[in-house]
Every structure is written in structure tokens, then in C-alpha cells.
Write a protein that holds these residues in place. Structure first.
Motif, mmCIF file in Angstrom:
data_model
loop_
_atom_site.group_PDB
_atom_site.id
_atom_site.type_symbol
_atom_site.label_atom_id
_atom_site.label_comp_id
_atom_site.label_asym_id
_atom_site.label_seq_id
_atom_site.Cartn_x
_atom_site.Cartn_y
_atom_site.Cartn_z
ATOM 1 N N ASP A 110 0.806 -1.224 0.000
ATOM 2 C CA ASP A 110 0.000 0.000 0.000
ATOM 3 C C ASP A 110 0.834 1.266 0.000
ATOM 4 O O ASP A 110 0.293 2.371 -0.049
ATOM 5 N N GLY A 111 2.148 1.117 0.084
ATOM 6 C CA GLY A 111 3.020 2.284 0.098
ATOM 7 C C GLY A 111 3.082 2.991 1.427
ATOM 8 O O GLY A 111 3.848 3.949 1.587
ATOM 9 N N ASN A 112 2.317 2.531 2.411
ATOM 10 C CA ASN A 112 2.268 3.192 3.711
ATOM 11 C C ASN A 112 3.055 2.453 4.791
ATOM 12 O O ASN A 112 3.133 2.915 5.925
ATOM 13 N N HIS A 113 3.591 1.304 4.466
ATOM 14 C CA HIS A 113 4.392 0.558 5.428
ATOM 15 C C HIS A 113 5.452 -0.243 4.678
ATOM 16 O O HIS A 113 5.324 -0.505 3.472
ATOM 17 N N ASP A 114 6.504 -0.590 5.388
ATOM 18 C CA ASP A 114 7.557 -1.425 4.830
ATOM 19 C C ASP A 114 7.396 -2.854 5.324
ATOM 20 O O ASP A 114 6.795 -3.111 6.383
ATOM 21 N N ILE A 115 7.934 -3.775 4.569
ATOM 22 C CA ILE A 115 8.043 -5.157 5.012
ATOM 23 C C ILE A 115 9.519 -5.522 5.021
ATOM 24 O O ILE A 115 10.310 -4.984 4.254
ATOM 25 N N THR A 116 9.884 -6.416 5.919
ATOM 26 C CA THR A 116 11.287 -6.800 6.073
ATOM 27 C C THR A 116 11.558 -8.111 5.361
ATOM 28 O O THR A 116 10.804 -9.075 5.505
ATOM 29 N N LEU A 117 12.643 -8.132 4.593
ATOM 30 C CA LEU A 117 13.107 -9.336 3.928
ATOM 31 C C LEU A 117 14.433 -9.769 4.543
ATOM 32 O O LEU A 117 15.338 -8.943 4.723
ATOM 33 N N LEU A 118 14.534 -11.030 4.867
ATOM 34 C CA LEU A 118 15.793 -11.645 5.270
ATOM 35 C C LEU A 118 16.415 -12.236 4.012
ATOM 36 O O LEU A 118 15.797 -13.062 3.333
ATOM 37 N N ILE A 119 17.637 -11.821 3.699
ATOM 38 C CA ILE A 119 18.288 -12.228 2.453
ATOM 39 C C ILE A 119 19.564 -12.994 2.798
ATOM 40 O O ILE A 119 20.461 -12.465 3.471
ATOM 41 N N LEU A 120 19.636 -14.232 2.357
ATOM 42 C CA LEU A 120 20.762 -15.112 2.626
ATOM 43 C C LEU A 120 21.462 -15.429 1.302
ATOM 44 O O LEU A 120 20.845 -15.978 0.392
ATOM 45 N N THR A 121 22.739 -15.080 1.251
ATOM 46 C CA THR A 121 23.506 -15.196 0.012
ATOM 47 C C THR A 121 24.773 -15.990 0.275
ATOM 48 O O THR A 121 25.426 -15.798 1.312
ATOM 49 N N PRO A 122 25.176 -16.882 -0.628
ATOM 50 C CA PRO A 122 26.456 -17.567 -0.441
ATOM 51 C C PRO A 122 27.603 -16.564 -0.361
ATOM 52 O O PRO A 122 27.683 -15.633 -1.181
ATOM 53 N N ALA A 123 28.458 -16.717 0.626
ATOM 54 C CA ALA A 123 29.599 -15.814 0.766
ATOM 55 C C ALA A 123 30.493 -15.945 -0.461
ATOM 56 O O ALA A 123 30.824 -17.046 -0.893
ATOM 57 N N GLY A 124 30.862 -14.796 -1.026
ATOM 58 C CA GLY A 124 31.766 -14.799 -2.171
ATOM 59 C C GLY A 124 31.163 -15.356 -3.434
ATOM 60 O O GLY A 124 31.878 -15.866 -4.293
ATOM 61 N N GLN A 125 29.843 -15.264 -3.577
ATOM 62 C CA GLN A 125 29.202 -15.829 -4.765
ATOM 63 C C GLN A 125 29.643 -15.099 -6.023
ATOM 64 O O GLN A 125 29.967 -13.905 -6.009
ATOM 65 N N HIS A 126 29.652 -15.836 -7.111
ATOM 66 C CA HIS A 126 29.986 -15.255 -8.417
ATOM 67 C C HIS A 126 28.902 -15.660 -9.406
ATOM 68 O O HIS A 126 28.614 -16.835 -9.586
ATOM 69 N N GLY A 127 28.343 -14.679 -10.066
ATOM 70 C CA GLY A 127 27.321 -14.974 -11.056
ATOM 71 C C GLY A 127 25.948 -15.121 -10.438
ATOM 72 O O GLY A 127 25.816 -15.442 -9.258
ATOM 73 N N PRO A 128 24.892 -14.890 -11.212
ATOM 74 C CA PRO A 128 23.526 -14.992 -10.682
ATOM 75 C C PRO A 128 23.161 -16.434 -10.334
ATOM 76 O O PRO A 128 23.545 -17.375 -11.027
ATOM 77 N N LEU A 129 22.404 -16.571 -9.260
ATOM 78 C CA LEU A 129 21.963 -17.873 -8.778
ATOM 79 C C LEU A 129 20.439 -17.938 -8.753
ATOM 80 O O LEU A 129 19.763 -16.910 -8.698
ATOM 81 N N PRO A 130 19.881 -19.141 -8.748
ATOM 82 C CA PRO A 130 18.439 -19.269 -8.512
ATOM 83 C C PRO A 130 18.085 -18.691 -7.145
ATOM 84 O O PRO A 130 18.923 -18.653 -6.236
ATOM 85 N N ALA A 131 16.847 -18.276 -6.995
ATOM 86 C CA ALA A 131 16.369 -17.758 -5.714
ATOM 87 C C ALA A 131 15.240 -18.635 -5.202
ATOM 88 O O ALA A 131 14.386 -19.090 -5.968
ATOM 89 N N ILE A 132 15.244 -18.864 -3.882
ATOM 90 C CA ILE A 132 14.116 -19.484 -3.200
ATOM 91 C C ILE A 132 13.465 -18.400 -2.349
ATOM 92 O O ILE A 132 14.076 -17.873 -1.426
ATOM 93 N N TYR A 133 12.241 -18.061 -2.692
ATOM 94 C CA TYR A 133 11.488 -17.047 -1.947
ATOM 95 C C TYR A 133 10.663 -17.788 -0.912
ATOM 96 O O TYR A 133 9.734 -18.531 -1.245
ATOM 97 N N HIS A 134 10.982 -17.579 0.362
ATOM 98 C CA HIS A 134 10.423 -18.369 1.460
ATOM 99 C C HIS A 134 9.341 -17.587 2.194
ATOM 100 O O HIS A 134 9.519 -16.409 2.531
ATOM 101 N N ILE A 135 8.215 -18.285 2.463
ATOM 102 C CA ILE A 135 7.114 -17.709 3.241
ATOM 103 C C ILE A 135 6.895 -18.607 4.451
ATOM 104 O O ILE A 135 6.629 -19.799 4.312
ATOM 105 N N HIS A 136 6.995 -18.043 5.641
ATOM 106 C CA HIS A 136 7.034 -18.854 6.864
ATOM 107 C C HIS A 136 5.668 -19.389 7.268
ATOM 108 O O HIS A 136 4.616 -18.888 6.861
ATOM 109 N N SER A 137 5.699 -20.390 8.119
ATOM 110 C CA SER A 137 4.495 -21.022 8.658
ATOM 111 C C SER A 137 3.987 -20.247 9.868
ATOM 112 O O SER A 137 4.544 -19.222 10.252
ATOM 113 N N GLY A 138 2.914 -20.771 10.497
ATOM 114 C CA GLY A 138 2.402 -20.166 11.720
ATOM 115 C C GLY A 138 0.908 -19.936 11.729
ATOM 116 O O GLY A 138 0.420 -19.094 12.503
ATOM 117 N N GLY A 139 0.158 -20.672 10.884
ATOM 118 C CA GLY A 139 -1.298 -20.575 10.938
ATOM 119 C C GLY A 139 -1.858 -19.199 10.642
ATOM 120 O O GLY A 139 -2.979 -18.881 11.055
#
Length: 332
Positions: free
Chosen positions: A76-105
Motif C-alpha cells: 500500500d506504500g504506507n508501510h515497509d516489510i522486512t526481507l531476510l536475504i541469505l547469500t552464499p559468501a563470495g558468490q559469483h554470477g547470478p543464482l536461482p532464488a528461493i522465496y520463502h514464506i514462513h508457517s504459523g497458521g
């Protein structure tokens, strides 16, 4: 019109729990109170604090994973959401991404919930993982959670180059509520024509608010996430609309009429869990719509058995099957 436990009586026999899981279930049922409005603050605190005596997960995996967090614009442009981003250290070149959505009912959890399941793929240099912190019900009912998830996915795709991600190789996935939200977000991505997803991984997904299937009625005070917890979670998300005609398929993907042109799909479930039937039906309907589906039903498995009883033979088998699918998906 919303339902009550009396409207949906527990009349369905359940398959037996796997014998190895039974002792763990007994401990978990004693330790975890049922999901109610009164218990919700305590449940959220307990999840945030973690198990007594258990050290928090080292997200860096000994320095092999770079950990970053970004606040990005919400839907809505009125709030931010936080993303946790985990990247291989020292990566070279683009990698596939897994976009994770957590559990919790739909009512508990955060961006770090169950993220340890995906750490090996980052540590081995196979993928970048992005985990979204969506707003929780009942404070933020539908459509807030799924729209947050979609906004985070769009930001990830648009910033793929900066994140070292291949924008043509995006995988979405999650367990339980995260599985349901992954399915809903995949529907949004298809219908809004961005971004294109290659795979969706739906682990014991929460898909149907109507609570009409036999498996949605069969657990009452036993197993994990019984019919009472399920009623609470869906009502928290949808309020008076739960079970009625005015529910979006993005909130409850089992309601989607058209499942064509969705990404290749992995779905799993236990035979003795609340979400068994809706997962089975969704897998069947996806396949009938021309989507490639890998479906696994684990005999004797209850909700979350792979996490709470990971030492058992059944859990090891289910984890291995899912891992094999994810590794193939990353190779594509």
C-alpha cells in the motif's frame, strides 16, 4: 457465513499416527497450548524465544552465508516489510532464488521461522534465499498477508541483479500457512503477469477455509494443528467471511477455479493431518490443469512431523524426497 466446531463435527476416522511419532506428539501437545485469542500472545513469545536450552540457528553457517535484512515497500506504500536475504559468501554470477514464506497458521511466526531448512542450499552455493516477514492476522486480516508476500516477491524480482539472483529462476515455497500463502502468491504472480515463477514448493499447505473435507474434521485435541486450531487460524485471517462466498482464491487457493499456467509444483502432506485432503485435491486439480506435480502423502505423518520428529524414519524419508526435488529445481 462462519462456522463453528458444532457445524463441522468430528465424524471422520483418522489413520493411525506413525508409532515413532507418537511419543513426540504427546510431549508437543502438553507443551503447546491450543490456538485461541487468549493464548496467542504467549504462543508468539514462545516462538520468538525458541526452545529452552537450544541455541539459535547460526544463519551464517560458519561464515559460508552472508546475512542481510532489507526494509522494502509494502503493497500500500504506507508501510515497509522486512526481507531476510541469505547469500552464499563470495558468490559469483547470478543464482536461482528461493522465496520463502514462513508457517504459523497466519497468526504467529516471522522471517526466520523454519529458515534452517533452506540454509544448506545457500551454504553450498546453490541459491539465494529471501524470506519475507508478512503482517499477521488477526491484527492484519486478509488481504494483508498475501499482498505483503507478493510485494516482497516483486521487489526481489525487480532487484534480482543487485541480489545476485537469476530473474528467470525464481522458486517460491513454504510450509503450512506459508504453503498456502505461497500458493496464493503464485496465483497473484500468474494473474498479474509478474514475476514468472519456475517452481512452487507447498509443504502441508493451508489452502481451504471451508473446513468441509473429512481430514479437516478428524483431529480434535490430538495431533498437531487440529480442527480447532484450524478454525481459529482461518477466522483470524478472514473474520466473518470465513467459509462464505466472499473469499478470494489468493487467500484460500483451494477456491481458485483456474489452476492452469502455474509453476511446476511439489506438495506433501501426512496421512493423519488436517490439511491432507485439501493438499491431495489441489495436487489433483493442478495436474488436471496441465501443471507438473510431485505429490507425496506420508502414511502416519501428522502436521509438521518432519520438523518435530526429524529423527524418525518417516521424517527422514520425507525430508530426503523434498530435498531431492529442490536440488533438481535449482538445477532446472
Amino acid at each position: 457465513m462462519t462456522g463453528t466446531n458444532d457445524v463441522y463435527p468430528s465424524t471422520t476416522p483418522r489413520p493411525p499416527f506413525d508409532p515413532e511419532i507418537v511419543p513426540v506428539l504427546e510431549v508437543m501437545r502438553e507443551a503447546m497450548p491450543p490456538f485461541t485469542a487468549e493464548n496467542l500472545p504467549a504462543l508468539r513469545r514462545a516462538l520468538a524465544e525458541g526452545l529452552p536450552g537450544v541455541e539459535p540457528t547460526d544463519l551464517t553457517v560458519g561464515g559460508t552465508v552472508q546475512v542481510d535484512e532489507r526494509d522494502v515497500p509494502g503493497p500500500d506504500g504506507n508501510h515497509d516489510i522486512t526481507l531476510l536475504i541469505l547469500t552464499p559468501a563470495g558468490q559469483h554470477g547470478p543464482l536461482p532464488a528461493i522465496y520463502h514464506i514462513h508457517s504459523g497458521g497466519m497468526v504467529v511466526g516471522d522471517r526466520r521461522t523454519q529458515i534452517e531448512m533452506l540454509l544448506p542450499y545457500v551454504a553450498e552455493g546453490l541459491a539465494v534465499v529471501v524470506s519475507v516477514e508478512y503482517r499477521l492476522a488477526p491484527e492484519h486480516p486478509d488481504p494483508a498477508p498475501v499482498e505483503d508476500c507478493y510485494a516482497g516477491l516483486v521487489w526481489t524480482a525487480k532487484n534480482a541483479a543487485k541480489l545476485g539472483i537469476d530473474p528467470g529462476h525464481l522458486i517460491i515455497g513454504g510450509a503450512s500457512a506459508g504453503g498456502g500463502l505461497s500458493a496464493g502468491t503464485a496465483l497473484l504472480a500468474r494473474d498479474r503477469a509478474f514475476p514468472r515463477l519456475t517452481h512452487q514448493i507447498l509443504v502441508c499447505p493451508m489452502l481451504d477455509d471451508r473446513l468441509r473435507t473429512p481430514s479437516s474434521r478428524m483431529l480434535d485435541g490430538e495431533g498437531m494443528w487440529d480442527r480447532n486450531d484450524n478454525l481459529f487460524g482461518w477466522t483470524a485471517l478472514l473474520g466473518e467471511r470465513r467459509g462464505g462466498s466472499d473469499v478470494s482464491p489468493y487467500a484460500a487457493p483451494a477456491r481458485a477455479e483456474d489452476l492452469a499456467d502455474l509453476p511446476r509444483t511439489y506438495i506433501d502432506t501426512g496421512s493423519a493431518e488436517t490439511f491432507r485432503d485439501e493438499a491431495l485435491i489441489y495436487a489433483q486439480r493442478l495436474s488436471q490443469a496441465g501443471v507438473s506435480v510431485d505429490f507425496h502423502m506420508w502414511g502416519g505423518g501428522t502436521h509438521g512431523f518432519d520438523l518435530m520428529a526429524a529423527h524418525t524414519q518417516l521424517a527422514r524419508a520425507s525430508i530426503a524426497a523434498r530435498d531431492e526435488f529442490i536440488r533438481r529445481a535449482l538445477e532446472r
